[in-house]
Structures are given as structure tokens and as C-alpha cells.
Design a protein around this motif. Sequence first.
Motif, PDB file in Angstrom:
ATOM      1  N   GLU A 306       0.817  -1.207   0.000  1.00  0.00           N
ATOM      2  CA  GLU A 306       0.000   0.000   0.000  1.00  0.00           C
ATOM      3  C   GLU A 306       0.856   1.263   0.000  1.00  0.00           C
ATOM      4  OE1 GLU A 306      -3.133   0.164  -0.300  1.00  0.00           O
ATOM      5  OE2 GLU A 306      -3.723  -1.915  -0.042  1.00  0.00           O
ATOM      6  N   ARG A 307       2.046   1.198   0.562  1.00  0.00           N
ATOM      7  CA  ARG A 307       2.834   2.410   0.745  1.00  0.00           C
ATOM      8  C   ARG A 307       3.573   2.827  -0.518  1.00  0.00           C
ATOM      9  NH1 ARG A 307       3.503   4.818   5.001  1.00  0.00           N
ATOM     10  NH2 ARG A 307       5.450   5.683   4.244  1.00  0.00           N
ATOM     11  N   ARG A 308       4.002   1.876  -1.310  1.00  0.00           N
ATOM     12  CA  ARG A 308       4.808   2.246  -2.483  1.00  0.00           C
ATOM     13  C   ARG A 308       3.923   2.844  -3.566  1.00  0.00           C
ATOM     14  NH1 ARG A 308      10.236  -0.623  -3.905  1.00  0.00           N
ATOM     15  NH2 ARG A 308       9.450  -0.246  -5.996  1.00  0.00           N
ATOM     16  N   PRO A 309       4.226   4.066  -4.014  1.00  0.00           N
ATOM     17  CA  PRO A 309       3.369   4.695  -5.021  1.00  0.00           C
ATOM     18  C   PRO A 309       3.398   3.992  -6.368  1.00  0.00           C
ATOM     19  CG  PRO A 309       5.318   6.038  -4.568  1.00  0.00           C
ATOM     20  CD  PRO A 309       5.300   4.963  -3.550  1.00  0.00           C
ATOM     21  N   ASP A 310       4.526   3.342  -6.726  1.00  0.00           N
ATOM     22  CA  ASP A 310       4.551   2.650  -8.013  1.00  0.00           C
ATOM     23  C   ASP A 310       3.659   1.411  -7.986  1.00  0.00           C
ATOM     24  OD1 ASP A 310       6.200   1.413  -6.178  1.00  0.00           O
ATOM     25  OD2 ASP A 310       7.721   0.845  -7.623  1.00  0.00           O
ATOM     26  N   GLY A 487       8.869   3.002   0.164  1.00  0.00           N
ATOM     27  CA  GLY A 487       7.798   3.915  -0.215  1.00  0.00           C
ATOM     28  C   GLY A 487       7.851   5.258   0.457  1.00  0.00           C
ATOM     29  N   GLY A 488       8.965   5.594   1.089  1.00  0.00           N
ATOM     30  CA  GLY A 488       9.074   6.901   1.739  1.00  0.00           C
ATOM     31  C   GLY A 488       9.097   6.770   3.246  1.00  0.00           C
ATOM     32  N   GLY A 489       9.210   7.896   3.913  1.00  0.00           N
ATOM     33  CA  GLY A 489       9.295   7.901   5.362  1.00  0.00           C
ATOM     34  C   GLY A 489       7.938   7.853   6.015  1.00  0.00           C
ATOM     35  N   TRP A 490       7.947   7.601   7.287  1.00  0.00           N
ATOM     36  CA  TRP A 490       6.720   7.600   8.066  1.00  0.00           C
ATOM     37  C   TRP A 490       6.675   8.868   8.901  1.00  0.00           C
ATOM     38  CZ3 TRP A 490       9.292   3.408   6.585  1.00  0.00           C
ATOM     39  CH2 TRP A 490       8.576   2.321   6.116  1.00  0.00           C
ATOM     40  N   GLY A 491       5.520   9.427   9.076  1.00  0.00           N
ATOM     41  CA  GLY A 491       5.414  10.617   9.910  1.00  0.00           C
ATOM     42  C   GLY A 491       3.970  10.964  10.159  1.00  0.00           C
ATOM     43  N   GLU A 492       3.697  11.507  11.321  1.00  0.00           N
ATOM     44  CA  GLU A 492       2.353  11.943  11.671  1.00  0.00           C
ATOM     45  C   GLU A 492       2.315  13.461  11.661  1.00  0.00           C
ATOM     46  OE1 GLU A 492       1.415  10.159  15.381  1.00  0.00           O
ATOM     47  OE2 GLU A 492       1.037   8.195  14.518  1.00  0.00           O
ATOM     48  N   VAL A 493       2.510  14.032  10.483  1.00  0.00           N
ATOM     49  CA  VAL A 493       2.513  15.483  10.351  1.00  0.00           C
ATOM     50  C   VAL A 493       1.083  15.953  10.153  1.00  0.00           C
ATOM     51  CG1 VAL A 493       3.410  17.432   9.034  1.00  0.00           C
ATOM     52  CG2 VAL A 493       4.791  15.369   9.312  1.00  0.00           C
ATOM     53  N   LYS A 494       0.647  16.910  10.972  1.00  0.00           N
ATOM     54  CA  LYS A 494      -0.697  17.437  10.855  1.00  0.00           C
ATOM     55  C   LYS A 494      -0.793  18.374   9.659  1.00  0.00           C
ATOM     56  CE  LYS A 494      -1.513  17.177  15.832  1.00  0.00           C
ATOM     57  NZ  LYS A 494      -1.868  17.938  17.050  1.00  0.00           N
ATOM     58  N   ALA A 495      -2.006  18.469   9.107  1.00  0.00           N
ATOM     59  CA  ALA A 495      -2.196  19.297   7.916  1.00  0.00           C
ATOM     60  C   ALA A 495      -1.842  20.749   8.183  1.00  0.00           C
ATOM     61  CB  ALA A 495      -3.644  19.188   7.431  1.00  0.00           C
ATOM     62  N   GLU A 496      -2.178  21.243   9.407  1.00  0.00           N
ATOM     63  CA  GLU A 496      -1.892  22.646   9.686  1.00  0.00           C
ATOM     64  C   GLU A 496      -0.412  22.910   9.888  1.00  0.00           C
ATOM     65  OE1 GLU A 496      -3.508  20.649  13.453  1.00  0.00           O
ATOM     66  OE2 GLU A 496      -3.934  20.712  11.304  1.00  0.00           O
ATOM     67  N   ASP A 497       0.389  21.843  10.084  1.00  0.00           N
ATOM     68  CA  ASP A 497       1.831  22.008  10.267  1.00  0.00           C
ATOM     69  C   ASP A 497       2.594  21.951   8.960  1.00  0.00           C
ATOM     70  OD1 ASP A 497       1.376  22.161  12.974  1.00  0.00           O
ATOM     71  OD2 ASP A 497       1.716  20.012  13.297  1.00  0.00           O
ATOM     72  N   VAL A 498       1.901  21.568   7.875  1.00  0.00           N
ATOM     73  CA  VAL A 498       2.599  21.364   6.605  1.00  0.00           C
ATOM     74  C   VAL A 498       2.873  22.677   5.906  1.00  0.00           C
ATOM     75  CG1 VAL A 498       2.450  20.275   4.355  1.00  0.00           C
ATOM     76  CG2 VAL A 498       1.641  19.074   6.372  1.00  0.00           C
ATOM     77  N   GLY A 499       1.889  23.574   5.883  1.00  0.00           N
ATOM     78  CA  GLY A 499       2.087  24.893   5.292  1.00  0.00           C
ATOM     79  C   GLY A 499       2.213  24.826   3.786  1.00  0.00           C
ATOM     80  N   ALA A 500       3.039  25.710   3.265  1.00  0.00           N
ATOM     81  CA  ALA A 500       3.155  25.854   1.804  1.00  0.00           C
ATOM     82  C   ALA A 500       3.736  24.623   1.148  1.00  0.00           C
ATOM     83  CB  ALA A 500       4.011  27.071   1.470  1.00  0.00           C
ATOM     84  N   ALA A 501       4.485  23.819   1.896  1.00  0.00           N
ATOM     85  CA  ALA A 501       5.100  22.631   1.293  1.00  0.00           C
ATOM     86  C   ALA A 501       4.077  21.554   0.997  1.00  0.00           C
ATOM     87  CB  ALA A 501       6.181  22.072   2.219  1.00  0.00           C
TER      88      ALA A 501
END
Length: 516
Positions: A306-310, A487-501
Motif C-alpha cells: 500500500e505504501r509504495r506509489p509505483d 515507499g518513503g518515510g513515516w510521519g504523523e505530520v498534521k495538515a496545519e503544520d505542513v504549510g506551503a510545502a
Amino acid sequence: MKRFDSVTGWTRMARGALLSGLMLSLLAACAVGPKYQRPDVQAPAAFKEAPAANAQNEGTWKVAEPADDAHRGQWWTIFGDAKLNDLEQQALAANQDLKAAAARVQQSRALLASARSAWFPQIDAGFGPTREHASPASQFLPQNSGGVATTLWRAQTTVSYEADLFGRVSSNVAASRADAQQSEALFRSVQLSLQADVAANYFSLRELDTEQDLYRRTVALREDGLQLVERRFKEGDISELDVAQARNSLATARADAVGIARQRAASEHSLAILLGKAPADFSFPETPLDPVTARVPPGLPSALLERRPDVAAAERAMQAANARIGLAKSAYFPQLDITGAFGFESATLGDLFKWSSRAFLLGPIAGTALTMPLFDGGKRKAGVQQANAQYDENVAQYRQQVLIAFREVEDNLSDLRLLDDQIHQQNEAVAASERASHLSDTQYKEGEVDYLNVLDGERTVLVSQVQASQLNGAQAVATVNLIRALGGGWGEVKAEDVGAADPGGAHERSPNYPRS
């Protein structure tokens, strides 16, 4: 066009249209085509090359719930390198391959919107005159009657609609939706590849800086050695052979240093392209590589699917192919097109918009045009066979992509495991070669050995040091490649913490990521 002046007639037509709509809704429910189900794949219970759980690193990363569109966070920050962090942000903002992938997402979304438009009627408006000559038979006149040519002015609105019989429109929309999802998954794959390429190129560039530093010190050491040999030759202690050997050793070290500089220049140019810059506009200061100590737990193989985008993109391709089977099968069934025209018509422009000039037309057959396929020489059958074969191809490609994903994880896990042992042994080899070189140099100064022993000792030290540097670089790149393979790193980043990126919030997006 037949005139219609009765209000009762309009009411009758409205009722007929309502009944027709109800019948069409029932027919539209009779969609054909197979229901999509994800093909089974053999997922191992654990990775063979995975190390035992390390309590010290257990809290560093967290294995997320399987989701290819989950936010992966800025995984490269685990290396604790501010320069790498800055380069990653530059690449996400300016890389041209990523911009192209974002444009492909926009294209797929536009195609989906176009497919969805078939669910709605198409309405057009027109105005202008027409010159008509009706046949005598259509006017119930004698055959020898010449008829009359007339000019009619019309201002009318036309409506056309294809009833979604047997799911033809729905299947096309489902296929387009899966295509759009595949395009988004491929965007995330390009994004992940870009991030990993930047990190791998960065570490490779720093490893070359380490080699440059080693050759610079080696050249300085051999210059000192040549001065010593030339002084002893002038004093008559040694022969000219030692001088020639010392000069050859110095020239070889200088040539090797130039070769490393050439490799570094090419690596720096490659990094500039990843950042979306011309090589002339980018320079990276020499920064020898520090050993990478980050360790990445691989998690469960089932989560990898599920994690790998390809892998996700391959599955979306299967969904699209499955929907197109239904689209091909719908060609066996009737197609219902509803057309209508409502407006005004008059023989003179001045009378065009009077109430008595109103007129309508509803299709050639009781307001509908029902097309029933009878014979096509096997065209529809071939279309279904092609759709089924396309689906089978995508299933095989999906399963192959899963196998490749498992192999890539196992390869990098084994690389990291074996590199740890290899680096340990190589460090011991460096220490031993340095000790041997020191002893050779001391014995040469005391006249116990010739200068060839000194050169062999220095060469051995350089070779062992370069190999140790290359192993450290390989370890850093293998760590990056493992993250890529997972498939990339794991992280629990909140939407409001992401900002312009991350303007999308739910997806990890660069500033180039197309908005919905």
C-alpha cells in the motif's frame, strides 16, 4: 418542424418525459462488466534480510497504516543534515520532471471531468434562417404538385442526452477516475524518486569530497617524501632509482586526484539538474562525508503493497482496465440518445418571437433514438477480448511490480547488514596499513629497507582509506535506497503544520503539486 400550440400537449409531453426518465434510471442500473477485486499476491510474513528489532531505534520511525496517499513527512530529516534539508526543498520547488508529472495529473483530472460531463445533457442555442422545400408527399399533396419553397427563421435551444444504459457512461467515468488516481500515484512516485535521488547524489558527492581530501593529503605526503629522497640522493645515501620511484608515485597520486575531481564535477552537475538549475548556476562547497548512523526498520511486507506509489499506480491501472471491460461489453446493448429542440420559428423575422411562433422537436422516434447493434463482423467481440487481455496484462504487471518491491527492500536490507560488517573490517584494515606504513617509513630512514617498501606502505594506506570512504558512502546511499524501496518515510505530520510545502494537506506535495 411541426407546430405545437396546445398547452395540453405540453403537459402530455412533460408526463412522457418523466416516465421516460424513470425507465432510463431503471435501465441505467443494469450496468455490465466485472466488479473490481484486487488480485491476490503472495506477501511474506517478514523480510528475510530484516535485522532483529532494536529497542534503541524503535521510537525513531513508526510504521503507518497502509495507504499510498498518506503524508510521508520530510523523511530526509532523519539524517540531521541542514544542507540536505535545504537541497530537498529546492528540488521540490524547481525540478522540471516533477513539474511535468504535476502537469500529467492535471491532464488526467481534465479527462475525468470530460468523462463526467456525459452524465449531463448537452445544451446549445442557435439563431438563423433556413430555406426549405418540403416534398409533396410529406404535405399530402398530389405527386405532380411542385410544392412551395419557404424561408423559416428559428431561434431555438437544442438538448441532447445519452442515457447511461448498461453502464457505458459509468464505466468510462470509472476508468477515467482510475486513470487520474494512477497519475497521482505516479506523481508521488516521481516525487519520492526525486527526493531519494537528491539525497543519494548528495551523499555520493560528499563521499567524493572525502576521497579528494585523502588524495590531497597523499599528494602532500608524497611531495615531502620526494624532497627527502632527493636530499638523500644528493648526499649519496641512495641511488637514482629511489628518486624515480618517488616521482612516479607523486605523479600517480596527482593523476588520481584529478580523476576524483572529474567525477566530483559530474556529480555536482547532476545534483544541479535535480534542483532545477543550470550547472553554471550551482556550486557545492567541499564537505567530506560523515558516517551515516540512521537506521530504518522495514516494517511488515504487507504494508509495502500500500505504501509504495509505483505499486499503487500499477493497481490503479488494473482498476482502469477492469472498468474498460464493462465499457467494451456495453457495446453489445442498445444505446439510447435523447434529442430535443425548443424555441420559436416563423416565416418572417418580425413574427419570430411571438407566442404563436413557439415550436418544439423531440427526436425522430417518440422523443428518443434507440440504437440496437445487430451485426458488426466481430468488432464488439474483439473489443471485449482486447479489454480482457489488457486487464490480464495489468494484473501481471502489478504482481511483477510487487515482486520488484520485495526484492528492492531485501537488497538494501542485506546491503546495510553486510556493509556494517564490511566497514568494521575495513576500519581495522586502515589501522593496520597505517601502522605498517609508519614502520616502513621508520625503517627506511634508518636504512633497513629500500624506498619501494615505503611506497608500497603508502599505497596500501591510500587504497584502504579510499575503500573505507567508499563503503561509508555506499552505506549512506543504501539507507536512502531502503527508504525509497519502502515507499518513503513515516510521519504523523498534521495538515496545519505542513504549510506551503503541502497545499493539499492529505498528500505530500511539493509547491508544484496540482490542486484538485
